[in-house]
Write an enzyme that holds these catalytic residues in place. Structure first.
Site, PDB file in Angstrom:
ATOM      1  N   LYS A  84      44.362 -70.643 -37.152  1.00  0.00           N
ATOM      2  CA  LYS A  84      43.615 -69.621 -36.880  1.00  0.00           C
ATOM      3  C   LYS A  84      43.503 -69.387 -35.104  1.00  0.00           C
ATOM      4  O   LYS A  84      42.868 -70.137 -34.847  1.00  0.00           O
ATOM      5  CB  LYS A  84      42.202 -69.831 -37.365  1.00  0.00           C
ATOM      6  CG  LYS A  84      41.286 -68.669 -37.393  1.00  0.00           C
ATOM      7  CD  LYS A  84      39.733 -69.134 -37.110  1.00  0.00           C
ATOM      8  CE  LYS A  84      39.363 -69.543 -35.785  1.00  0.00           C
ATOM      9  NZ  LYS A  84      39.463 -68.387 -34.929  1.00  0.00           N
ATOM     10  N   GLU A 133      40.454 -81.287 -28.704  1.00  0.00           N
ATOM     11  CA  GLU A 133      40.779 -81.085 -27.118  1.00  0.00           C
ATOM     12  C   GLU A 133      39.723 -79.999 -26.853  1.00  0.00           C
ATOM     13  O   GLU A 133      39.950 -78.844 -27.009  1.00  0.00           O
ATOM     14  CB  GLU A 133      42.152 -80.658 -27.128  1.00  0.00           C
ATOM     15  CG  GLU A 133      43.145 -81.360 -27.513  1.00  0.00           C
ATOM     16  CD  GLU A 133      43.326 -82.910 -26.586  1.00  0.00           C
ATOM     17  OE1 GLU A 133      42.828 -82.839 -25.693  1.00  0.00           O
ATOM     18  OE2 GLU A 133      43.991 -83.758 -27.363  1.00  0.00           O
ATOM     19  N   CYS A 188      41.874 -75.850 -19.301  1.00  0.00           N
ATOM     20  CA  CYS A 188      40.769 -76.809 -19.424  1.00  0.00           C
ATOM     21  C   CYS A 188      41.194 -77.849 -18.372  1.00  0.00           C
ATOM     22  O   CYS A 188      40.013 -78.456 -17.855  1.00  0.00           O
ATOM     23  CB  CYS A 188      41.178 -77.642 -20.826  1.00  0.00           C
ATOM     24  SG  CYS A 188      42.909 -77.911 -21.187  1.00  0.00           S
ATOM     25  N   GLU A 241      31.443 -76.468 -16.601  1.00  0.00           N
ATOM     26  CA  GLU A 241      32.949 -76.009 -16.467  1.00  0.00           C
ATOM     27  C   GLU A 241      33.194 -74.772 -16.116  1.00  0.00           C
ATOM     28  O   GLU A 241      32.581 -73.816 -16.855  1.00  0.00           O
ATOM     29  CB  GLU A 241      33.697 -76.289 -17.670  1.00  0.00           C
ATOM     30  CG  GLU A 241      35.013 -75.770 -17.870  1.00  0.00           C
ATOM     31  CD  GLU A 241      35.853 -75.965 -19.461  1.00  0.00           C
ATOM     32  OE1 GLU A 241      35.026 -75.554 -20.405  1.00  0.00           O
ATOM     33  OE2 GLU A 241      36.751 -76.377 -19.524  1.00  0.00           O
TER      34      GLU A 241
HETATM   35  P1  NAD Z   1      35.748 -71.713 -28.139  1.00  0.00           P
HETATM   36  O1  NAD Z   1      35.188 -72.975 -28.468  1.00  0.00           O
HETATM   37  O2  NAD Z   1      34.888 -70.580 -27.795  1.00  0.00           O
HETATM   38  O3  NAD Z   1      36.896 -71.053 -29.034  1.00  0.00           O
HETATM   39  C1  NAD Z   1      37.845 -71.992 -29.463  1.00  0.00           C
HETATM   40  C2  NAD Z   1      38.280 -71.422 -30.840  1.00  0.00           C
HETATM   41  O4  NAD Z   1      37.207 -72.000 -31.905  1.00  0.00           O
HETATM   42  C3  NAD Z   1      38.514 -69.958 -31.178  1.00  0.00           C
HETATM   43  O5  NAD Z   1      39.679 -69.889 -32.158  1.00  0.00           O
HETATM   44  C4  NAD Z   1      37.175 -69.531 -31.833  1.00  0.00           C
HETATM   45  O6  NAD Z   1      37.237 -68.438 -32.663  1.00  0.00           O
HETATM   46  C5  NAD Z   1      37.086 -70.817 -32.652  1.00  0.00           C
HETATM   47  N1  NAD Z   1      35.590 -71.069 -32.904  1.00  0.00           N
HETATM   48  C6  NAD Z   1      34.368 -70.688 -32.459  1.00  0.00           C
HETATM   49  N2  NAD Z   1      33.322 -70.913 -33.189  1.00  0.00           N
HETATM   50  C7  NAD Z   1      33.791 -71.990 -34.004  1.00  0.00           C
HETATM   51  C8  NAD Z   1      33.329 -72.757 -35.378  1.00  0.00           C
HETATM   52  N3  NAD Z   1      31.771 -72.846 -35.188  1.00  0.00           N
HETATM   53  N4  NAD Z   1      33.971 -73.560 -36.054  1.00  0.00           N
HETATM   54  C9  NAD Z   1      35.280 -73.417 -35.939  1.00  0.00           C
HETATM   55  N5  NAD Z   1      36.060 -72.751 -34.901  1.00  0.00           N
HETATM   56  C10 NAD Z   1      35.283 -71.902 -34.101  1.00  0.00           C
HETATM   57  O7  NAD Z   1      36.602 -71.986 -26.682  1.00  0.00           O
HETATM   58  P2  NAD Z   1      37.640 -70.626 -26.000  1.00  0.00           P
HETATM   59  O8  NAD Z   1      36.372 -69.965 -25.111  1.00  0.00           O
HETATM   60  O9  NAD Z   1      38.226 -69.774 -26.993  1.00  0.00           O
HETATM   61  O10 NAD Z   1      38.376 -71.556 -25.043  1.00  0.00           O
HETATM   62  C11 NAD Z   1      37.802 -72.180 -23.676  1.00  0.00           C
HETATM   63  C12 NAD Z   1      37.678 -73.461 -24.010  1.00  0.00           C
HETATM   64  O11 NAD Z   1      38.654 -74.305 -24.438  1.00  0.00           O
HETATM   65  C13 NAD Z   1      37.089 -74.179 -22.709  1.00  0.00           C
HETATM   66  O12 NAD Z   1      36.094 -75.118 -22.872  1.00  0.00           O
HETATM   67  C14 NAD Z   1      38.399 -75.070 -22.254  1.00  0.00           C
HETATM   68  O13 NAD Z   1      38.166 -76.136 -21.446  1.00  0.00           O
HETATM   69  C15 NAD Z   1      38.697 -75.395 -23.742  1.00  0.00           C
HETATM   70  N6  NAD Z   1      40.152 -75.799 -23.797  1.00  0.00           N
HETATM   71  C16 NAD Z   1      40.534 -77.118 -24.030  1.00  0.00           C
HETATM   72  C17 NAD Z   1      41.892 -77.417 -23.974  1.00  0.00           C
HETATM   73  C18 NAD Z   1      42.243 -79.066 -23.882  1.00  0.00           C
HETATM   74  O14 NAD Z   1      43.304 -79.334 -24.470  1.00  0.00           O
HETATM   75  N7  NAD Z   1      41.226 -79.882 -23.734  1.00  0.00           N
HETATM   76  C19 NAD Z   1      42.796 -76.575 -23.886  1.00  0.00           C
HETATM   77  C20 NAD Z   1      42.608 -75.096 -23.494  1.00  0.00           C
HETATM   78  C21 NAD Z   1      41.304 -75.010 -23.655  1.00  0.00           C
END
Ligand code: NAD
Length: 484
Positions: free
Chosen positions: A184, A257, A291, A387
Site C-alpha cells: 500500500k 522503520e 528519515c 523531527e
Molecule cells: P506516515 O506515518 O504518516 O505514513 C506512512 C504510511 O503509513 C502511509 O502509507 C500512510 O498512508 C500509512 N498509514 C497512516 N496511518 C496508518 C495506520 N493507522 N495504519 C497503517 N498505515 C497507516 O508517514 P509519512 O508522513 O508518509 O512519512 C514521513 C515519515 O516517515 C517520517 O517520520 C520519516 O522519518 C519516516 N520515514 C522513515 C524511514 C526509515 O527508514 N526509518 C524512511 C522514510 C521515512
C-alpha cells in the site's frame, strides 16, 4: 537562487489522462473510489489514483495467500530469475519512473533517477541472495539444522519520500525468500508504484505482488488483516505505534522503520570545507525529507563561525525549483501539511535562534521552502527536539565533547548519526557512544542492500537490508535429528 520553470514530465504518456490501476491477483483493476494526486511543485492536480474498498483488500490478500505456496516451491534460482526480470523492466523504464517520481514527490530529477537506479541495484542484489540452512550441531548425538521459512503474506506500507525505492526494497528481499506481498503506497505518492506494478504485471506470476490504493483509511485494514503474516512498515513514529498495536491481536511479525532526528557531531580537527559540503548535502537532500537527514549539527566553539560561514556559502548556491527543471538542487516539500509544518518551524527558528541563510517560504505556487540554517538556537524547542521534515537545520555550538554527545543522545529517536573528523580513531570512539542504528563517519545516509539499516529507541524495530533484514521476512524452523 530560485528557478521558475514548471516543466511537463517526459513519461511517454499523458499523465492526466492515464487511468492508474491497482494490481490484484495479476489483474489491473480500478478502485472503489479515487484520490487526487497533486504536483507539489505547482500545487496542481495531476492525476487520480484508485482507492481500494475493504472487499478489494480482501481479494488482494487472498490472491497473495493463494500464490504463495507455488512461489515458495519455485526455489531460489527460479525466484531470482524472476527478480532479475523485474530489474530489467525497471531499467527499461528508468526515465519514465524517475519523471513520475519527481512529478508526484517533488524531488529534483537527478535524485529521482538515483531512486530508480538504487531500485535496480537492490533488486539484482536480492535476486542473487540465498539464506542457506545453517548447521548448528553435527556430532555423535545428532544433527541440528536451522532453516529459514518465508513468513507467507507480507503487507508493506510505504511513505511518500522515496515511494518507488521503498516499494522495491521491500519487495525484492521479501520475494527472494518465498513470500508474496500486498503493498500500500502513501495516498499522496501512489503513481510511480502503480505504474511499476502495471509494468511488471506479466513479469511475476499473478498474486505474487499486489498493489492496492489508499485514500487514507486502508492502512489500518491491512495491518489488522488476519490473512497477512507480517507488516513491513516505513513511516512516522506516531503511525508506527498504531501499526504495532494493530499487529498484536494476530501476533504478526513487524518491522518498523520510523522517524529520526539525526545528530552530526563535528570534531575540532574536521576539514571545514569538506565537512560543510557533506553536512549541506545530507541536510538538504530531498528538501530535508529523509528519515536519516542530518537534522542537528553540533560544532565545537573553536570552529563554529568558520563552519557556519562555509555552510552558508554552499547553501546560498543551491537552486530551489521544480524538480523537473534540471537546474534545481532542492525541490518543494511533498505536501501541503508538511509545508504548513515547515512554516511553523521557520517561525520557531526566527524566534529562538538566528537565521543565517534562507528563512522563508517562496512566494510562488507549490510548496517551496528556502534551505535554511539557524545558529545560536536554544535547544529546548520543537525545531531541535522533534523531527523537522523540511530543509531547515540548526548548527549548535559546544565547548565540551562529552556534553555534545549527551545532547546528541538526548532524543527519543535513534536512527542515524554521524561524526566528522580527521582523526578517525577519535571519531570512531565518539561514534561508539552515540545512540543510533547507524553512525557514519565523514558521510551520512549511505544505504546499501548488504548492510543492515534500522533504528534504536523510538526510531524503529528490527532492520532492513543485509542478512539481518532478509531474515526478518522469515521464520525460524529447526530440524533436530537424534542419531539412532
Ligand atoms: P506516515 O506515518 O504518516 O505514513 C506512512 C504510511 O503509513 C502511509 O502509507 C500512510 O498512508 C500509512 N498509514 C497512516 N496511518 C496508518 C495506520 N493507522 N495504519 C497503517 N498505515 C497507516 O508517514 P509519512 O508522513 O508518509 O512519512 C514521513 C515519515 O516517515 C517520517 O517520520 C520519516 O522519518 C519516516 N520515514 C522513515 C524511514 C526509515 O527508514 N526509518 C524512511 C522514510 C521515512
Amino acid at each position: 537562487m530560485t528557478s521558475t520553470l514548471s516543466p511537463a514530465p517526459a513519461v511517454g504518456f499523458d499523465v492526466a489522462a492515464k487511468q492508474f490501476k491497482q494490481l490484484i491477483g495479476g489483474d489491473l483493476v480500478d478502485g472503489a473510489a479515487t484520490v487526487p494526486v497533486v504536483d507539489p511543485g505547482s500545487g496542481e492536480h495531476v492525476a487520480s489514483a484508485p482507492v481500494a474498498s475493504p472487499a478489494q483488500l480482501d481479494l488482494a490478500v487472498a490472491a497473495a495467500g493463494r500464490a504463495q505456496p507455488a512461489w515458495e516451491a519455485l526455489g531460489y534460482a527460479e525466484r531470482g530469475r524472476y527478480l532479475h526480470a523485474v530489474a530489467d523492466v525497471l531499467a527499461e523504464h528508468h526515465e519514465a519512473l524517475a519523471q513520475l517520481t519527481t512529478l508526484e514527490q517533488g524531488k529534483p530529477i537527478t535524485q529521482a533517477r538515483d531512486d530508480v537506479s538504487w531500485s535496480i541495484d537492490f533488486t539484482r542484489y536480492y535476486a542473487d541472495y540465498r539464506l542457506d540452512p545453517e548447521v548448528l550441531r553435527d556430532d555423535e548425538g545428532g544433527y541440528v539444522e536451522l532453516r529459514r521459512r518465508p513468513v507467507g503474506v507480507v503487507g508493506a506500507i510505504t511513505p511518500w519520500n522515496f515511494p518507488l525505492f521503498q516499494a522495491v526494497y521491500k519487495l525484492a528481499p521479501a520475494l527472494i525468500v518465498g513470500n508474496t506481498m500486498v503493498l500500500k503506497p502513501s495516498p499522496t505518492t501512489p503513481l510511480a508504484t502503480m505504474y511499476f506494478a502495471e509494468l511488471i504485471k506479466d513479469v511475476l506470476p499473478g498474486g505474487v505482488f499486489n498493489v492496492i490504493g489508499d485514500g487514507g483509511d486502508v492502512g489500518p485494514l491491512l495491518t489488522a488483516h488476519a490473512g497477512v503474516n507480517k507488516i513491513s512498515f516505513t513511516g512516522s513514529t506516531v503511525t508506527g505505534r498504531y501499526v504495532m498495536a494493530a499487529c498484536a491481536p494476530t501476533l504478526k511479525r513487524v518491522t518498523l522503520e520510523l522517524g529520526g532526528n539525526d545528530p552530526a557531531i563535528v570534531l575540532e580537527d574536521a576539514d571545514i570545507e569538506k565537512t560543510a559540503e557533506g553536512l549541506c548535502t545530507w541536510a538538504f537532500a530531498n528538501a530535508g525529507q529523509v528519515c536519516v537527514s542530518i537534522k542537528r549539527i553540533y560544532a565545537p566553539a573553536a570552529i563554529y563561525d568558520d563552519l557556519i560561514d562555509a555552510m552558508v556559502k554552499r547553501t546560498a548556491e543551491l537552486t530551489v525549483g521544480h524538480g523537473l527543471d534540471p537546474a534545481s538542487d532542492v525541490g518543494p516539500l511533498q505536501n501541503k501539511v508538511q509545508f504548513e509544518k515547515a512554516r511553523e518551524a521557520l517561525a520557531i527558528a526566527a524566534e529562538h535562534g538566528t537565521v543565517v541563510t534562507g528563512g522563508s517560504a517562496l512566494d510562488r505556487p507549490g510548496y517551496f521552502i528556502e534551505p535554511t540554517l539557524v545558529r545560536d538556537i536554544v535547544e529546548d524547542n520543537p525545531l531541535i527536539c522533534e523531527e523537522t521534515f523540511a530543509p531547515i537545520r540548526s548548527v549548535i555550538a559546544y565547548d565540551d565533547l562529552d556534553d555534545a554527545i549527551r545532547r546528541a543522545n538526548n532524543s527519543e529517536y535513534g536512527l542515524g548519526a554521524s561524526v566528522w573528523a580527521t582523526d578517525i580513531e577519535q571519531a570512531t570512539e565518539v561514534a561508539g557512544r552515540l545512540d543510533s542504528g547507524t553512525t557514519w563517519i565523514n558521510h551520512h545516509f549511505q544505504l546499501t542492500p548488504d548492510v543492515p539499516f534500522g533504528g534504536v529507541k523510538q526510531s524503529g524495530l528490527g532492520a532492513e537490508f543485509g542478512r539481518t533484514g532478509v531474515e526478518e521476512f522469515t521464520d525460524v524452523h529447526v530440524v533436530n535429528i537424534k542419531h539412532l
